[in-house]
Structures are given as structure tokens and as C-alpha cells.
Motif scaffolding. Structure first.
Motif, mmCIF file in Angstrom:
data_model
loop_
_atom_site.group_PDB
_atom_site.id
_atom_site.type_symbol
_atom_site.label_atom_id
_atom_site.label_comp_id
_atom_site.label_asym_id
_atom_site.label_seq_id
_atom_site.Cartn_x
_atom_site.Cartn_y
_atom_site.Cartn_z
ATOM 1 N N THR A 91 -69.118 -21.106 0.605
ATOM 2 C CA THR A 91 -70.420 -21.739 0.323
ATOM 3 C C THR A 91 -70.648 -22.896 1.293
ATOM 4 O O THR A 91 -71.746 -23.089 1.813
ATOM 5 C CB THR A 91 -70.437 -22.266 -1.137
ATOM 6 N N THR A 141 -71.569 -21.487 4.696
ATOM 7 C CA THR A 141 -72.960 -21.021 4.688
ATOM 8 C C THR A 141 -73.917 -22.209 4.814
ATOM 9 O O THR A 141 -74.848 -22.198 5.624
ATOM 10 C CB THR A 141 -73.262 -20.262 3.371
ATOM 11 N N LYS A 163 -72.536 -15.305 2.004
ATOM 12 C CA LYS A 163 -73.933 -15.310 2.445
ATOM 13 C C LYS A 163 -74.090 -15.554 3.941
ATOM 14 O O LYS A 163 -75.144 -15.336 4.494
ATOM 15 C CB LYS A 163 -74.714 -16.377 1.657
ATOM 16 N N TYR A 164 -73.025 -16.035 4.604
ATOM 17 C CA TYR A 164 -73.165 -16.255 6.046
ATOM 18 C C TYR A 164 -72.868 -14.972 6.795
ATOM 19 O O TYR A 164 -72.259 -14.045 6.265
ATOM 20 C CB TYR A 164 -72.264 -17.397 6.514
#
Length: 272
Positions: free
Chosen positions: A18, A21, A47-48
Motif C-alpha cells: 500500500t 502504491t 494496486k501498483y
């Protein structure tokens, strides 16, 4: 050197992916080129978009299936396989992203930092390729609510630092989830060690009190008692943290050097 790398470490669930990201998005906004390197062969979703991904070389699932290893043995096998195949890693990094700023997202298994030399060897290679490397050690802010978890988290950070021999910054993640957020978001979260000790001793007897004192003394001697707070709902904390890391890495040394105390005033002004 104009090559920089953050080694993002910390226990499982401390928010490493997190953080990567959020930092990648922040750097996009400030137009800084960063590349995220995923070194966790067990990662499933993040998410990256990794520029380099260990799973292209080896995945934990395959190792567990073919070698009949459990998850921990499998992970160590994957990391050792990476170390044995440094040519692949060098080609991926130096070949494609040699002059860029790297964010290296590491696995959460604590033994990789504490008593196995695997990450140390990766750091040595990066330094040999001309990178300035800094360890960013993440701890979940839930730890500060409970003194014994705080001590165990801090000691694991310390063990990693002794093994890696790198300049390091300790970060308390998920500060947005703290009930009393306002008081935690000072420039540093520095718990007074006396309070931690008093709280620990409430539930300890005899020799354990001496052990508590010894652990507190070790943490104080290695000045592992201060943390930079990170609240991803507040961009100021991301900026201040990045400024601290840049200062540690000497990023942008062509620019005027900054006095670390100036970060205080920046955060103070923003809080007004």
C-alpha cells in the motif's frame, strides 16, 4: 550517485505494498520517475504496476507444487533462487531502470531480515551497481497501543537494521486508523520509553522486569525509538516522509542541502 533505492521492509500486513502504491502515485503527481520492484514471490494482488517482478522469474505457487515445500520454506527457496540468478535481476534493473529511483517491495517474512543473509546480498549487489540504498521499515500503528507489541515490533526493526547495515527510517503506517489521530501526527512519534516500561512492568514479575529494562535500554541506545507517522489520507505526511527519505539518501544532491529541522516547521505550518 544518481541511482537511489528504498528497501521497503516490515512484518506481513504492515502496509508495504500500500505504501509503494501511494508513493508511486505521489511521485507521478510531482513528476518524479520511480519504479516499483516486487520481490515478494507470494504476492497475489497489489494496486501498483511493478516494473520488475520476481514472479516473472519464480513464483511461490510453483515452488510449493514442484518441491512440495510449505509457504515459508518455499519463500526462502524463491529468494535464494533470486540470489543465484542475479544476472536476471541485473538485466531487469540495470538494463532497463539503471538511472531511476527504485521502490523495492520486500516479502514480510521476518526471518529474511533477521537471520538469513539473503536481503543483505541483494543490498550489496545494488550498492555495487551504484545505488544509494535506504531501508524504510514499516510498523502498523496498532503496535503503539500495546507496549509489548511495540517492543517486539521495534526489536524486529532493530534486528533487520543490524543485519542490513543501511541508513534507515522507521515508519508507523495506518495512522489514519488511530482513534486519537491528531496527537499522533507530530513530526515524529516518540513514545517516552519510561511510559512504555511502566506499562510493561504492570504485567511482569521479578526477572521479567529486568528483561523489560534491558530491552528498553537496547532500543534507546540504538535510538530506535522514533517513528515517522504515515496517514495515507493526508498527503502532507507522505511529503514529509519522502523529504526525510530523500535527505537520508542524499537525493537531489545537486540542489541546496536541506536541514532536517526544516521538515518540522513544514509540518507545523501545514497543521495550522
Amino acid at each position: 550517485s544518481n541511482k537511489f533505492a528504498q528497501l521497503v521492509i516490515g512484518p506481513a500486513g504492515s502496509g508495504k505494498s500500500t505504501y509503494c502504491t501511494a508513493l508511486q502515485n505521489h511521485c507521478l503527481t510531482i513528476k518524479r520517475s520511480v519504479h516499483v520492484v516486487n520481490l515478494d514471490p507470494a504476492a497475489e494482488v497489489f494496486k501498483y504496476k511493478p516494473s520488475v517482478d520476481i514472479r516473472d522469474l519464480i513464483s511461490l505457487e510453483d515452488v510449493m507444487e514442484e518441491m512440495e515445500y510449505g509457504p515459508n520454506g518455499g519463500l526462502i527457496f524463491c529468494m535464494e533462487y533470486l540470489v543465484e540468478n542475479f544476472d536476471w535481476f541485473e538485466e531487469q534493473i540495470v538494463g532497463s531502470y539503471g538511472e531511476d529511483y527504485l521502490l523495492i517491495d520486500c516479502p514480510g517474512q521476518i526471518e529474511l531480515y533477521i537471520h538469513l543473509p539473503i536481503l543483505k546480498r541483494i543490498v550489496d549487489k545494488l550498492q555495487k551497481w551504484g545505488y544509494n540504498v535506504c531501508a524504510v521499515c514499516l510498523l502498523d500503528s496498532v503496535f503503539i497501543k500495546n507496549p509489548s507489541r511495540f517492543i517486539s515490533g521495534s526489536l524486529s526493526c532493530l534486528a533487520a537494521m543490524m543485519q542490513l547495515v543501511l541508513p534507515h527510517i522507521n515508519v508507523l503506517t495506518k495512522c489514519d486508523l488511530l482513534p486519537d489521530k491528531k496527537n499522533t501526527l507530530e513530526k515524529f512519534f516518540s513514545p517516552t520509553m519510561k511510559n512504555v516500561l511502566d506499562n510493561l512492568n504492570k504485567n511482569s514479575v521479578g526477572k521479567f522486569k529486568e528483561l523489560n529494562e534491558a530491552m528498553i535500554r537496547v532500543l534507546t541506545e540504538y535510538s530506535l525509538t522514533s517513528f515517522v507517522p504515515l496517514d495515507l489520507t493526508n498527503t502532507d505526511t507522505i511529503e514529509v516522509l519522502l523529504a526525510r527519505i530523500d535527505h537520508t539518501l542524499q537525493y537531489g544532491e545537486g540542489l541546496e542541502p536541506k536541514d532536517p529541522d526544516s521538515f518540522d516547521t513544514r509540518l507545523d505550518e501545514k497543521k495550522k
